[in-house]
Every structure is written in structure tokens, then in C-alpha cells.
Enzyme design. Sequence first.
Site, PDB file in Angstrom:
ATOM      1  N   ASP A 276       0.858  -1.190   0.000  1.00 34.04           N
ATOM      2  CA  ASP A 276       0.000   0.000   0.000  1.00 34.04           C
ATOM      3  C   ASP A 276       0.890   1.234   0.000  1.00 34.04           C
ATOM      4  OD1 ASP A 276      -2.410  -1.484   0.150  1.00 34.04           O
ATOM      5  OD2 ASP A 276      -2.088  -1.768   2.302  1.00 34.04           O
ATOM      6  N   LEU A 277       0.888   1.984  -1.078  1.00 37.86           N
ATOM      7  CA  LEU A 277       1.814   3.090  -1.280  1.00 37.86           C
ATOM      8  C   LEU A 277       1.762   4.085  -0.123  1.00 37.86           C
ATOM      9  CD1 LEU A 277       3.805   4.500  -3.207  1.00 37.86           C
ATOM     10  CD2 LEU A 277       1.836   5.674  -4.220  1.00 37.86           C
ATOM     11  N   ASP A 278       2.916   4.327   0.496  1.00 36.51           N
ATOM     12  CA  ASP A 278       3.092   5.321   1.556  1.00 36.51           C
ATOM     13  C   ASP A 278       2.167   5.102   2.753  1.00 36.51           C
ATOM     14  OD1 ASP A 278       5.081   6.565   0.109  1.00 36.51           O
ATOM     15  OD2 ASP A 278       3.768   8.091  -0.744  1.00 36.51           O
ATOM     16  N   GLU A 279       1.723   3.868   2.975  1.00 37.07           N
ATOM     17  CA  GLU A 279       0.825   3.596   4.088  1.00 37.07           C
ATOM     18  C   GLU A 279       1.402   2.576   5.055  1.00 37.07           C
ATOM     19  OE1 GLU A 279      -3.175   2.747   2.954  1.00 37.07           O
ATOM     20  OE2 GLU A 279      -3.323   4.460   1.595  1.00 37.07           O
TER      21      GLU A 279
END
Length: 300
Positions: free
Chosen positions: A241-244
Site C-alpha cells: 500500500d503506497l506510503d501507508e
Amino acid sequence: MTLAEPASRTIGERVAEEGALIVSGHDRTGIVAAVSTVLTQAGANIVSLDQHSTNPADGTFFQRTVFRLHDLAVVRTELEKALDRELADGLGLQWRLVESDQPKRMAIFASKTDHCLLDLLWRQQRGELKANVQMVISNHPDLAEKVRWFGVPYFYVPVKDGDKKTAEEEHLRLLAGNVDFIVLARYMQILSGDFIGGVGVPIINIHHSFLPAFIGAGPYQKAKDRGVKLIGATAHYVTEDLDEGPIIEQDVVRVTHADTTRDLMRRGADVERLVLARAVAWHAEDRVLRNGNSTVVFAS
């Protein structure tokens, strides 16, 4: 005149080596006592102990204990048997033993922006990190000469015609068995789930974080246009999950209407360097314990 080894590292002719014991699991009475007993019976001297429970009544317990023990590498097998018996079998806990004198092996991914990359290389050169940079991998050749000045191998792996799969296969070949963790120092490529799963080591990323958030191209100009008063940065572990992923460290700096877009970019670069350096240092010292999508950071 020769400089003797510090007295704190040697008693008689036996080397007192430093270790860190990382423990986690369901909270219950007796954990601290059990850890202390095992280490004491092994002849260790506890130097520091940090602990945290998400809920003392029915939560998850985390502990990081730093100790010194004569000939740790020699007696490690017997110590691990005792830890298994008392902590894993006896209390149902997970544990990990680290020989702190052994620096972790780090790879850095970068693109064209150099401030985070060069800061980490400089800190390694000064001995500020318990990590050695094994290699720098980039999708551009631009930073090769700057990196080679530090004596670190630089691998240029372009993403040709959008063929990220071939590039990541080369990344995996270069990294296999050579690194303990990866740092994305403003690497402007999104990692695939196959790469994240295949590399098998933690990955740390840094990105700017504005209030409100500005995504896409030209974030600092967008921030200037909206009149932001704070700019900052976030370092986190990478997930699909991108940047999470779980956050390790964050910081902000205050700005005003008088700051130009260039001022914002300069201050943003400063805070990115500091946040990433702290996250890398804490990870290399085994101070960051993951708890689902969160972290416990013993940064004292």
C-alpha cells in the site's frame, strides 16, 4: 604512543560484547523477571531496558534489553537454548537476539535527487550509523561520481520502456544475500509487490508530508500556492500500500508567507534528511518494533 581499547570493553583478557534482546508477545506477569533471570544466569550485565505494553490488562508487550556479556559469540548457542526454554516455551513469547557490535548491511536506492543519499553516506563515513552501505542502486546514472567518492559501489539499473519487471529482477540479483535492509532515498519508482515479497528484508522510505497533503508533480509549488504553514517528512516501512506502511519517524518545520517555493524545497530537504537519518539509525540499532501497521520505537 598507542591508544588502548576502552576499559569498558575488556575485563581481564575476555571481551565483553554488547547484545540486544528483543522480546514481544502477549502481556502477562513475569516477563521482565524472566528476561532478567536468563541474562543474569548467563553472566550478562544489563545496560538498559525499555518496555511498552499496548494494554497492561490484555495487550501486546514489547521489550528491548541491551546487555554486555563476555564472549557473546561463543556462548550464544547456550544462551539461545535458555531463551527458547524460558521465553518461547515457558511464556509463549517471540524473541530475537542481536550482536550489537555487528553493523547491519544496507543498500540505498536513489534516482536523481541527492540530499538524502549523500547525507546517509556522510553519516556512515563519520561512524554515526550502525550500518554499512553495501551498494547504491539507481535508475539514473547522474549520481554515480558523487557516490564513488565514498568508495561505495554504484549500480545503474534503468527501467527501459517501462519494463519494471526486468529491472527488479536485476535488483534482486544484486541484493540477494548481501543486505539486511534497504533505504529508498528519494527513489522515484514504485516497488512492485513481487519485489517487496521477494527481497525478504525491511525497506524504509522517506517522503514529504504536508498539511494538507499535495500529491503528484510540483508539491512545493502547490504548498506555496495554498499558503501552508508547516512542511514535514515521514519515514516509514514499505508495504504494497503506497506510503501507508508503519511509520518510524516524522518531523515538521514552520514556514511563512514570506518563504519562496525554493525556500520550501530547501527546508523540506533539510527535514527529510534528519527524519530519514533518525529512522535508519533506530532501525540499525533494533530500536523499532513493528506492531501490525504501527511501530514501537525505543529511541531514548
